[in-house]
Design a protein around this motif. Sequence first.
Motif, PDB file in Angstrom:
ATOM      1  N   LEU A  52       0.819  -1.217   0.000  1.00  0.00           N
ATOM      2  CA  LEU A  52       0.000   0.000   0.000  1.00  0.00           C
ATOM      3  C   LEU A  52       0.848   1.261   0.000  1.00  0.00           C
ATOM      4  O   LEU A  52       0.313   2.357  -0.113  1.00  0.00           O
ATOM      5  CB  LEU A  52      -0.969  -0.009   1.186  1.00  0.00           C
ATOM      6  CG  LEU A  52      -2.250  -0.780   0.827  1.00  0.00           C
ATOM      7  CD1 LEU A  52      -2.271  -2.155   1.431  1.00  0.00           C
ATOM      8  CD2 LEU A  52      -3.485  -0.005   1.190  1.00  0.00           C
TER       9      LEU A  52
ATOM     10  N   HIS B 103      -6.308 -10.290   6.710  1.00  0.00           N
ATOM     11  CA  HIS B 103      -6.326  -9.949   5.280  1.00  0.00           C
ATOM     12  C   HIS B 103      -5.107 -10.543   4.564  1.00  0.00           C
ATOM     13  O   HIS B 103      -5.219 -11.007   3.427  1.00  0.00           O
ATOM     14  CB  HIS B 103      -6.349  -8.431   5.117  1.00  0.00           C
ATOM     15  CG  HIS B 103      -6.673  -8.000   3.729  1.00  0.00           C
ATOM     16  ND1 HIS B 103      -7.844  -8.332   3.090  1.00  0.00           N
ATOM     17  CD2 HIS B 103      -5.955  -7.266   2.815  1.00  0.00           C
ATOM     18  CE1 HIS B 103      -7.849  -7.834   1.868  1.00  0.00           C
ATOM     19  NE2 HIS B 103      -6.714  -7.189   1.668  1.00  0.00           N
TER      20      HIS B 103
ATOM     21  N   VAL C 180      -6.335 -12.969   1.737  1.00  0.00           N
ATOM     22  CA  VAL C 180      -6.449 -12.292   0.434  1.00  0.00           C
ATOM     23  C   VAL C 180      -5.098 -11.809  -0.108  1.00  0.00           C
ATOM     24  O   VAL C 180      -4.712 -12.139  -1.234  1.00  0.00           O
ATOM     25  CB  VAL C 180      -7.430 -11.088   0.535  1.00  0.00           C
ATOM     26  CG1 VAL C 180      -7.499 -10.339  -0.792  1.00  0.00           C
ATOM     27  CG2 VAL C 180      -8.825 -11.565   0.941  1.00  0.00           C
TER      28      VAL C 180
ATOM     29  N   ALA D  47      -4.910 -11.987  -4.129  1.00  0.00           N
ATOM     30  CA  ALA D  47      -6.215 -12.004  -4.798  1.00  0.00           C
ATOM     31  C   ALA D  47      -6.746 -10.577  -4.924  1.00  0.00           C
ATOM     32  O   ALA D  47      -7.776 -10.211  -4.345  1.00  0.00           O
ATOM     33  CB  ALA D  47      -7.175 -12.890  -4.011  1.00  0.00           C
TER      34      ALA D  47
ATOM     35  N   CYS E 158     -10.177  -7.854  -3.511  1.00  0.00           N
ATOM     36  CA  CYS E 158      -9.677  -7.038  -2.392  1.00  0.00           C
ATOM     37  C   CYS E 158     -10.345  -5.657  -2.393  1.00  0.00           C
ATOM     38  O   CYS E 158     -10.386  -4.990  -3.424  1.00  0.00           O
ATOM     39  CB  CYS E 158      -8.164  -6.881  -2.511  1.00  0.00           C
ATOM     40  SG  CYS E 158      -7.472  -5.821  -1.221  1.00  0.00           S
TER      41      CYS E 158
ATOM     42  N   LEU F  13      -9.160  -3.052  -1.177  1.00  0.00           N
ATOM     43  CA  LEU F  13      -8.158  -1.991  -1.081  1.00  0.00           C
ATOM     44  C   LEU F  13      -7.527  -1.626  -2.425  1.00  0.00           C
ATOM     45  O   LEU F  13      -6.577  -0.848  -2.487  1.00  0.00           O
ATOM     46  CB  LEU F  13      -7.037  -2.400  -0.102  1.00  0.00           C
ATOM     47  CG  LEU F  13      -7.493  -2.892   1.277  1.00  0.00           C
ATOM     48  CD1 LEU F  13      -6.290  -3.191   2.170  1.00  0.00           C
ATOM     49  CD2 LEU F  13      -8.407  -1.870   1.944  1.00  0.00           C
TER      50      LEU F  13
ATOM     51  N   TYR G 240      -1.254  -2.776  -6.682  1.00  0.00           N
ATOM     52  CA  TYR G 240      -2.308  -3.140  -7.631  1.00  0.00           C
ATOM     53  C   TYR G 240      -2.434  -2.093  -8.731  1.00  0.00           C
ATOM     54  O   TYR G 240      -2.601  -2.431  -9.909  1.00  0.00           O
ATOM     55  CB  TYR G 240      -3.635  -3.294  -6.890  1.00  0.00           C
ATOM     56  CG  TYR G 240      -4.761  -3.730  -7.780  1.00  0.00           C
ATOM     57  CD1 TYR G 240      -4.680  -4.932  -8.500  1.00  0.00           C
ATOM     58  CD2 TYR G 240      -5.916  -2.960  -7.912  1.00  0.00           C
ATOM     59  CE1 TYR G 240      -5.710  -5.337  -9.326  1.00  0.00           C
ATOM     60  CE2 TYR G 240      -6.959  -3.364  -8.745  1.00  0.00           C
ATOM     61  CZ  TYR G 240      -6.846  -4.556  -9.447  1.00  0.00           C
ATOM     62  OH  TYR G 240      -7.862  -4.965 -10.273  1.00  0.00           O
TER      63      TYR G 240
HETATM   64  S1  SF4 Z   1      -4.988  -4.897  -3.929  1.00  0.00           S
HETATM   65 FE1  SF4 Z   1      -3.816  -6.800  -3.979  1.00  0.00          FE
HETATM   66  S2  SF4 Z   1      -1.726  -6.288  -3.314  1.00  0.00           S
HETATM   67 FE2  SF4 Z   1      -3.109  -4.587  -2.750  1.00  0.00          FE
HETATM   68  S3  SF4 Z   1      -3.713  -5.019  -0.629  1.00  0.00           S
HETATM   69 FE3  SF4 Z   1      -5.267  -5.886  -1.958  1.00  0.00          FE
HETATM   70  S4  SF4 Z   1      -4.649  -8.029  -2.306  1.00  0.00           S
HETATM   71 FE4  SF4 Z   1      -2.873  -6.917  -1.479  1.00  0.00          FE
END
Ligand code: SF4
Length: 233
Positions: free
Chosen positions: A168, A203, A207, A214, A218, A220, A227
């Motif tokens: 993040l 988490h 995930v 994944a 997610c 986030l 990502y």
């Molecule tokens: S988007 Fe993907 S890399 Fe980012 S926190 Fe969520 S699972 Fe993890």
Amino acid sequence: MRKSQANLFSENGHATLTTALQELYARYGEPTYDGPDDLLGVLVQTILSQQTTRQNCQRAFGQLLDKFAGDWRRCQIAPRADLEEAIACAGLAKQKSTRIQALLARLEEERGDYSLEFLREMTPDDARDYLTSFKGVGPKTAAFTLMYAAGMALFPMDTHIFRICERLGWLDAGQSSKQAHRRMEEMIPAGQHYPAHMVLVRHGREVCHARSPACEDCPLGDICLYYQDLISK
Ligand code: SF4
């Protein structure tokens, strides 16, 4: 390191942290703190938990209590082989038994008592400094013990939490474990250290895996640099 990642935390880290916690609480529920626990017992369990599963750690701690009838003095003066045998299922038995007996011996010598309850009167920083002065007690073990057993505003970071914080963009490359712990615990809102720890570990397990996270599943994704990088390629 990407420039945005290096600077993001100081620019809007608070905002993304708050958003991330809200999203994760919405998904998993907000964990509630169970209340104080025995500090010495939790520290010994946390030492036993190093590099093993939760199940093995709990089994080893139960066997340790059974073997010495819950008497820390008996545990301290026992032949080390007896302690090693009791905790063998947690692995690294020689190292862990040596550290546990050294911890008990120092407490007895310095305090005349097998207890860490005096730490409740200290500031979180002082209590952490005291615990990390024992061999085998690093920032994560100290922070977990004090957060879990005393409700202190410290933030233990395991491998799952490190991974998520890096993805993040909340940590800088090359930060030491100690620096990362301090940075994150300062940023987490008051009263949120325990639920934030629990929900991020979950988490990471469910995930945000080390390999093949994944991301499509997610909540986030919009604030995750890893990502966003991935989908922009
Ligand atoms: S988007 Fe993907 S890399 Fe980012 S926190 Fe969520 S699972 Fe993890």
